[in-house]
Design an enzyme around this catalytic site. Structure first.
Site, PDB file in Angstrom:
ATOM      1  N   ASP A 262      23.851 -14.460  29.388  1.00 46.17           N
ATOM      2  CA  ASP A 262      24.355 -14.165  27.837  1.00 46.17           C
ATOM      3  C   ASP A 262      24.152 -15.923  27.245  1.00 46.17           C
ATOM      4  O   ASP A 262      24.584 -16.813  28.761  1.00 46.17           O
ATOM      5  CB  ASP A 262      26.288 -14.148  27.419  1.00 46.17           C
TER       6      ASP A 262
ATOM      7  N   ASP B 175      18.566 -18.393  27.843  1.00 44.09           N
ATOM      8  CA  ASP B 175      18.669 -17.964  26.508  1.00 44.09           C
ATOM      9  C   ASP B 175      17.622 -16.708  27.353  1.00 44.09           C
ATOM     10  O   ASP B 175      16.641 -17.030  27.310  1.00 44.09           O
ATOM     11  CB  ASP B 175      17.981 -19.110  25.751  1.00 44.09           C
ATOM     12  N   VAL B 176      17.732 -15.562  26.579  1.00 44.54           N
ATOM     13  CA  VAL B 176      16.627 -14.394  27.246  1.00 44.54           C
ATOM     14  C   VAL B 176      15.416 -14.269  26.215  1.00 44.54           C
ATOM     15  O   VAL B 176      14.332 -14.555  27.050  1.00 44.54           O
ATOM     16  CB  VAL B 176      16.995 -12.913  26.833  1.00 44.54           C
TER      17      VAL B 176
ATOM     18  N   ASN C   9      19.714  -6.461  27.000  1.00 50.10           N
ATOM     19  CA  ASN C   9      20.692  -5.670  26.136  1.00 50.10           C
ATOM     20  C   ASN C   9      20.401  -7.518  25.213  1.00 50.10           C
ATOM     21  O   ASN C   9      21.161  -6.223  23.922  1.00 50.10           O
ATOM     22  CB  ASN C   9      21.536  -6.014  27.161  1.00 50.10           C
TER      23      ASN C   9
ATOM     24  N   TYR D 119      13.926  -6.790  11.885  1.00 49.43           N
ATOM     25  CA  TYR D 119      15.320  -5.948  13.057  1.00 49.43           C
ATOM     26  C   TYR D 119      13.960  -4.296  13.350  1.00 49.43           C
ATOM     27  O   TYR D 119      13.857  -4.722  15.050  1.00 49.43           O
ATOM     28  CB  TYR D 119      16.168  -5.416  12.803  1.00 49.43           C
TER      29      TYR D 119
ATOM     30  N   LYS E 152      12.635  -4.607  17.729  1.00 49.37           N
ATOM     31  CA  LYS E 152      13.018  -3.178  18.035  1.00 49.37           C
ATOM     32  C   LYS E 152      11.629  -1.987  18.166  1.00 49.37           C
ATOM     33  O   LYS E 152      12.166  -1.340  19.477  1.00 49.37           O
ATOM     34  CB  LYS E 152      14.402  -2.898  17.735  1.00 49.37           C
TER      35      LYS E 152
ATOM     36  N   VAL F 263      27.051   0.893  16.584  1.00 49.62           N
ATOM     37  CA  VAL F 263      28.119   1.188  16.973  1.00 49.62           C
ATOM     38  C   VAL F 263      29.334  -0.044  17.077  1.00 49.62           C
ATOM     39  O   VAL F 263      29.050  -1.396  16.047  1.00 49.62           O
ATOM     40  CB  VAL F 263      27.376   0.119  18.794  1.00 49.62           C
TER      41      VAL F 263
ATOM     42  N   THR G 156      31.144  -2.444  17.228  1.00 55.15           N
ATOM     43  CA  THR G 156      30.970  -4.272  18.074  1.00 55.15           C
ATOM     44  C   THR G 156      30.674  -5.475  16.926  1.00 55.15           C
ATOM     45  O   THR G 156      30.719  -5.478  15.924  1.00 55.15           O
ATOM     46  CB  THR G 156      29.606  -4.395  18.139  1.00 55.15           C
TER      47      THR G 156
HETATM   48  N1  LIG Z   1      25.859  -2.913  17.284  1.00 54.53           N
HETATM   49  C1  LIG Z   1      25.437  -1.731  16.922  1.00 54.53           C
HETATM   50  O1  LIG Z   1      25.588  -0.951  15.584  1.00 54.53           O
HETATM   51  C2  LIG Z   1      23.632  -2.073  17.516  1.00 54.53           C
HETATM   52  C3  LIG Z   1      23.055  -0.913  17.214  1.00 54.53           C
HETATM   53  C4  LIG Z   1      21.837  -0.406  17.804  1.00 54.53           C
HETATM   54  C5  LIG Z   1      21.190  -1.083  18.185  1.00 54.53           C
HETATM   55  N2  LIG Z   1      22.086  -2.848  18.782  1.00 54.53           N
HETATM   56  C6  LIG Z   1      21.780  -2.753  20.051  1.00 54.53           C
HETATM   57  O2  LIG Z   1      22.542  -3.321  21.161  1.00 54.53           O
HETATM   58  C7  LIG Z   1      22.350  -4.728  21.749  1.00 54.53           C
HETATM   59  C8  LIG Z   1      23.939  -5.079  22.199  1.00 54.53           C
HETATM   60  O3  LIG Z   1      25.229  -5.073  20.529  1.00 54.53           O
HETATM   61  P1  LIG Z   1      25.897  -5.773  20.289  1.00 54.53           P
HETATM   62  O4  LIG Z   1      26.505  -4.638  19.252  1.00 54.53           O
HETATM   63  O5  LIG Z   1      27.230  -5.810  21.909  1.00 54.53           O
HETATM   64  O6  LIG Z   1      25.848  -7.087  20.007  1.00 54.53           O
HETATM   65  P2  LIG Z   1      26.970  -8.384  19.959  1.00 54.53           P
HETATM   66  O7  LIG Z   1      26.770  -9.103  18.921  1.00 54.53           O
HETATM   67  O8  LIG Z   1      28.156  -7.809  20.039  1.00 54.53           O
HETATM   68  O9  LIG Z   1      26.428  -8.661  22.227  1.00 54.53           O
HETATM   69  C9  LIG Z   1      25.137  -9.459  21.972  1.00 54.53           C
HETATM   70  C10 LIG Z   1      24.951 -10.223  23.067  1.00 54.53           C
HETATM   71  O10 LIG Z   1      23.509 -10.981  23.388  1.00 54.53           O
HETATM   72  C11 LIG Z   1      23.892 -12.401  23.658  1.00 54.53           C
HETATM   73  N3  LIG Z   1      22.986 -12.872  23.120  1.00 54.53           N
HETATM   74  C12 LIG Z   1      22.081 -12.986  21.933  1.00 54.53           C
HETATM   75  N4  LIG Z   1      20.956 -13.575  21.759  1.00 54.53           N
HETATM   76  C13 LIG Z   1      21.175 -13.957  22.628  1.00 54.53           C
HETATM   77  C14 LIG Z   1      19.577 -15.134  23.926  1.00 54.53           C
HETATM   78  N5  LIG Z   1      19.479 -15.606  23.366  1.00 54.53           N
HETATM   79  N6  LIG Z   1      19.708 -14.845  25.228  1.00 54.53           N
HETATM   80  C15 LIG Z   1      20.940 -14.880  25.354  1.00 54.53           C
HETATM   81  N7  LIG Z   1      22.049 -13.653  24.928  1.00 54.53           N
HETATM   82  C16 LIG Z   1      21.834 -13.569  24.227  1.00 54.53           C
HETATM   83  C17 LIG Z   1      24.939 -12.666  22.649  1.00 54.53           C
HETATM   84  O11 LIG Z   1      25.497 -14.044  22.480  1.00 54.53           O
HETATM   85  C18 LIG Z   1      26.314 -11.599  22.281  1.00 54.53           C
HETATM   86  O12 LIG Z   1      27.351 -12.454  23.499  1.00 54.53           O
HETATM   87  C19 LIG Z   1      21.679  -4.959  20.784  1.00 54.53           C
HETATM   88  O13 LIG Z   1      20.412  -5.212  21.368  1.00 54.53           O
HETATM   89  C20 LIG Z   1      21.697  -4.888  19.780  1.00 54.53           C
HETATM   90  O14 LIG Z   1      20.166  -5.418  19.586  1.00 54.53           O
HETATM   91  C21 LIG Z   1      23.310  -2.575  18.656  1.00 54.53           C
END
Ligand SMILES: NC(=O)c1ccc[n+]([C@@H]2O[C@H](COP(=O)([O-])OP(=O)(O)OC[C@H]3O[C@@H](n4cnc5c(N)ncnc54)[C@H](O)[C@@H]3O)[C@@H](O)[C@H]2O)c1
Length: 258
Positions: free
Chosen positions: A37, A56-57, A83, A146, A150, A179, A181
């Site tokens: 992360d 940093d991904v 993820n 987005y 995606k 989700v 979160t």
């Molecule tokens: N929450 C939703 O409603 C939802 C819905 C569909 C898809 N998603 C996808 O699920 C995944 C997880 O989302 P979440 O809801 O847990 O989000 P979140 O914001 O709670 O967690 C995302 C994590 O990714 C890390 N991150 C962001 N950019 C980064 C980078 N450049 N390098 C390394 N780490 C990085 C952040 O620091 C964070 O810890 C994401 O890909 C998101 O697009 C989320």
């Protein structure tokens, strides 16, 4: 069943939300988990028994160095969960190249970097899981950047499944709906999105991070050896069609217009 005993797993975006739920589930299933992360999660990693890597991904070299470090420590990477992701809303008219590029670098190039570098250390039986979104399967006004980034994950997953299939590596992607979160909570339109899901999904509620983690756990296990190149929605039936509540709301709304 679905044991991950002796499996070495990497999870990106592991400090929060879905990623953290996946890490917890993998550790409970017996995996050794490396948490990637850009936000520091070393304390939580220590508490739950994972290892933390500041990554940093969006940066190819950063992902490469961290994957090399995991492989040096454990000898291999069996499971890679790409993820990490970011979200922003903007109408097409108000979209900027900078914002689309930022989302592209993290949401699409991030999984590319993860696949490329983890696969170098992955033996036959390896599993790669990419997090896409329901926004790749259907359009939502204001979600252009987005959705596009995606959708790239869906395409990347299919190509990667074909390119790595002969090495015995499977590549799948999941498409979650909303989700519960920090990402969702931080969205300016969170209440509207949750309200929409309540009416428009078959389950009438948003998804929990633990439910997503359960699906990823299944895909990571050796028990689904014939599932690859799959694009799996986990959205409470949001993409199935019109719920009775949605149809009724649409009819009432159209009667008002008349
Ligand atoms: N929450 C939703 O409603 C939802 C819905 C569909 C898809 N998603 C996808 O699920 C995944 C997880 O989302 P979440 O809801 O847990 O989000 P979140 O914001 O709670 O967690 C995302 C994590 O990714 C890390 N991150 C962001 N950019 C980064 C980078 N450049 N390098 C390394 N780490 C990085 C952040 O620091 C964070 O810890 C994401 O890909 C998101 O697009 C989320």
């Amino acid at each position: 069943m679905f044991s991950l005993e002796n499996r070495v797993a990497v999870v990106t975006g592991a400090a929060s939300g879905v990623g953290l739920a996946i890490v917890r589930r993998f550790i409970a299933a017996g995996a050794q988990v490396a948490m990637f992360d850009r936000s520091d999660a070393s304390t939580i990693a220590e508490q739950i028994g994972g290892t933390f890597h500041l990554v940093d991904v969006a940066d190819d070299a950063s992902v490469g160095a961290a994957c090399d470090a995991v492989a040096e420590l454990h000898g291999r990477i069996d499971v890679m969960v790409n993820n990490a992701g970011v979200f922003n809303t903007a109408t097409i008219e108000s979209s900027s190249d900078d914002d689309w590029t930022r989302q592209y670098r993290i949401n699409t190039l991030g999984p590319l970097h993860g696949i490329k570098h983890a696969a170098q250390h992955m033996p036959a039986g390896g599993s790669i899981i990419n997090t896409s979104s329901v926004a790749a399967l259907m359009g939502f006004p204001g979600y252009g950047g987005y959705s596009a980034t995606k959708s790239g994950v869906v395409a990347l997953t299919k190509v990667a499944a074909l390119e790595y299939g002969s090495r015995g590596i499977r590549v799948n992607c999941i498409c979650p709906g909303s989700v519960e979160t920090p990402m969702l909570a931080s969205q300016g339109n969170a209440a509207d999105e949750i309200g929409l899901v309540t009416v428009a999904s078959a389950t009438g509620r948003i998804v929990t991070p633990e439910e997503v983690a359960a699906l990823v756990h299944f895909l990571a296990s050796n028990e689904c050896g014939s599932i690859t190149g799959a694009v799996i929605p986990i959205e409470g039936g949001l993409t199935s069609g019109f719920t009775p509540a949605l149809a009724e709301a649409a009819i009432v709304s159209s009667q008002r217009i008349e």
